[in-house]
Design a protein around this motif. Structure first.
Motif, short mmCIF file in Angstrom:
data_model
loop_
_atom_site.label_atom_id
_atom_site.label_comp_id
_atom_site.label_asym_id
_atom_site.label_seq_id
_atom_site.Cartn_x
_atom_site.Cartn_y
_atom_site.Cartn_z
N SER A 1 0.84 -1.20 0.00
CA SER A 1 0.00 0.00 0.00
C SER A 1 0.88 1.25 0.00
O SER A 1 1.85 1.35 0.76
CB SER A 1 -0.89 0.00 1.24
OG SER A 1 -1.63 1.18 1.28
N ALA A 2 0.53 2.23 -0.83
CA ALA A 2 1.34 3.43 -0.97
C ALA A 2 1.32 4.32 0.28
O ALA A 2 2.25 5.09 0.50
CB ALA A 2 0.86 4.24 -2.17
N VAL A 3 0.30 4.18 1.11
CA VAL A 3 0.23 5.03 2.31
C VAL A 3 1.27 4.62 3.36
O VAL A 3 1.51 5.38 4.30
CB VAL A 3 -1.18 5.03 2.95
CG1 VAL A 3 -2.19 5.63 2.01
CG2 VAL A 3 -1.57 3.65 3.38
N ARG A 4 1.88 3.47 3.20
CA ARG A 4 2.90 3.04 4.16
C ARG A 4 4.28 3.59 3.83
O ARG A 4 5.22 3.41 4.60
CB ARG A 4 2.93 1.52 4.24
CG ARG A 4 1.69 0.99 4.93
CD ARG A 4 1.65 -0.51 4.96
NE ARG A 4 2.65 -1.09 5.81
CZ ARG A 4 2.43 -1.53 7.05
NH1 ARG A 4 1.25 -1.41 7.59
NH2 ARG A 4 3.39 -2.09 7.73
N LEU A 5 4.40 4.28 2.69
CA LEU A 5 5.68 4.90 2.34
C LEU A 5 5.89 6.16 3.16
O LEU A 5 4.95 6.86 3.48
CB LEU A 5 5.72 5.26 0.85
CG LEU A 5 5.76 4.10 -0.13
CD1 LEU A 5 5.72 4.63 -1.55
CD2 LEU A 5 6.98 3.26 0.09
N LYS A 6 7.13 6.45 3.48
CA LYS A 6 7.49 7.65 4.23
C LYS A 6 8.50 8.42 3.39
O LYS A 6 9.44 7.84 2.85
CB LYS A 6 8.13 7.24 5.57
CG LYS A 6 8.65 8.36 6.40
CD LYS A 6 7.54 9.04 7.12
CE LYS A 6 8.11 10.11 8.06
NZ LYS A 6 7.18 11.19 8.25
N ASN A 7 8.29 9.73 3.26
CA ASN A 7 9.25 10.55 2.55
C ASN A 7 10.55 10.62 3.35
O ASN A 7 10.56 11.06 4.49
CB ASN A 7 8.71 11.97 2.36
CG ASN A 7 7.61 12.02 1.34
OD1 ASN A 7 7.53 11.19 0.45
ND2 ASN A 7 6.73 13.00 1.47
N ARG A 8 11.64 10.15 2.75
CA ARG A 8 12.94 10.16 3.40
C ARG A 8 13.97 10.76 2.48
O ARG A 8 13.87 10.66 1.26
CB ARG A 8 13.37 8.74 3.77
CG ARG A 8 12.59 8.14 4.89
CD ARG A 8 13.17 6.79 5.28
NE ARG A 8 12.51 6.30 6.49
CZ ARG A 8 12.92 6.58 7.72
NH1 ARG A 8 13.98 7.30 7.91
NH2 ARG A 8 12.25 6.13 8.75
N CYS A 9 14.99 11.36 3.08
CA CYS A 9 16.11 11.93 2.33
C CYS A 9 16.81 10.82 1.56
O CYS A 9 17.09 9.75 2.10
CB CYS A 9 17.08 12.61 3.29
SG CYS A 9 18.56 13.26 2.51
N GLN A 10 17.09 11.06 0.28
CA GLN A 10 17.74 10.05 -0.55
C GLN A 10 19.20 9.84 -0.15
O GLN A 10 19.75 8.78 -0.41
CB GLN A 10 17.67 10.46 -2.03
CG GLN A 10 16.27 10.53 -2.57
CD GLN A 10 15.56 9.19 -2.54
OE1 GLN A 10 16.13 8.17 -2.93
NE2 GLN A 10 14.34 9.17 -2.07
N LEU A 11 19.81 10.82 0.47
CA LEU A 11 21.22 10.73 0.85
C LEU A 11 21.41 10.14 2.24
O LEU A 11 22.25 9.25 2.44
CB LEU A 11 21.87 12.12 0.80
CG LEU A 11 21.79 12.85 -0.53
CD1 LEU A 11 22.37 14.24 -0.40
CD2 LEU A 11 22.53 12.07 -1.60
N THR A 12 20.65 10.62 3.21
CA THR A 12 20.87 10.23 4.60
C THR A 12 19.78 9.36 5.18
O THR A 12 19.99 8.71 6.20
CB THR A 12 21.00 11.48 5.49
OG1 THR A 12 19.78 12.22 5.42
CG2 THR A 12 22.15 12.36 5.04
N GLY A 13 18.59 9.37 4.60
CA GLY A 13 17.47 8.59 5.13
C GLY A 13 16.71 9.33 6.22
O GLY A 13 15.84 8.77 6.86
#
Length: 89
Positions: A44-56
């Protein structure tokens, strides 16, 4: 910096969302919620969290650049982001 396990979990979720996206859309359109419940939760797409691509880093995320505010400031200071300059007046 986030732990490697957290970054790996996020990457796994992103892969699962991409893999099941078509199937989820078809089931939603058909109204088959029983089959939708049978799919993995991480698809499910709602379980994704926006995170920094470099540091997380999960907080202070800037959508336009895909990185956190801390990484953005470091990169902007060193001139690594085209078109971004430090304001002075």
């Amino acid at each position: 910096m986030a732990k490697k396990s957290i970054k790996a979990r996020q990457a796994k979720r992103e892969r699962m969302v991409a893999h099941y996206a078509e199937k989820r859309a078809a089931l939603k359109a058909a109204g088959d919620y029983a089959a939708l419940d049978a799919l993995p939760r991480n698809s499910s797409a709602v379980r994704l969290k926006n995170r920094c691509q470099l540091t997380g880093r999960p907080r202070g995320y800037m959508r336009h650049f895909g990185i956190s505010r801390v990484s953005f400031r470091d990169m902007a200071s060193y001139g690594k982001i085209p078109g971004v300059t430090k304001a002075s007046w």
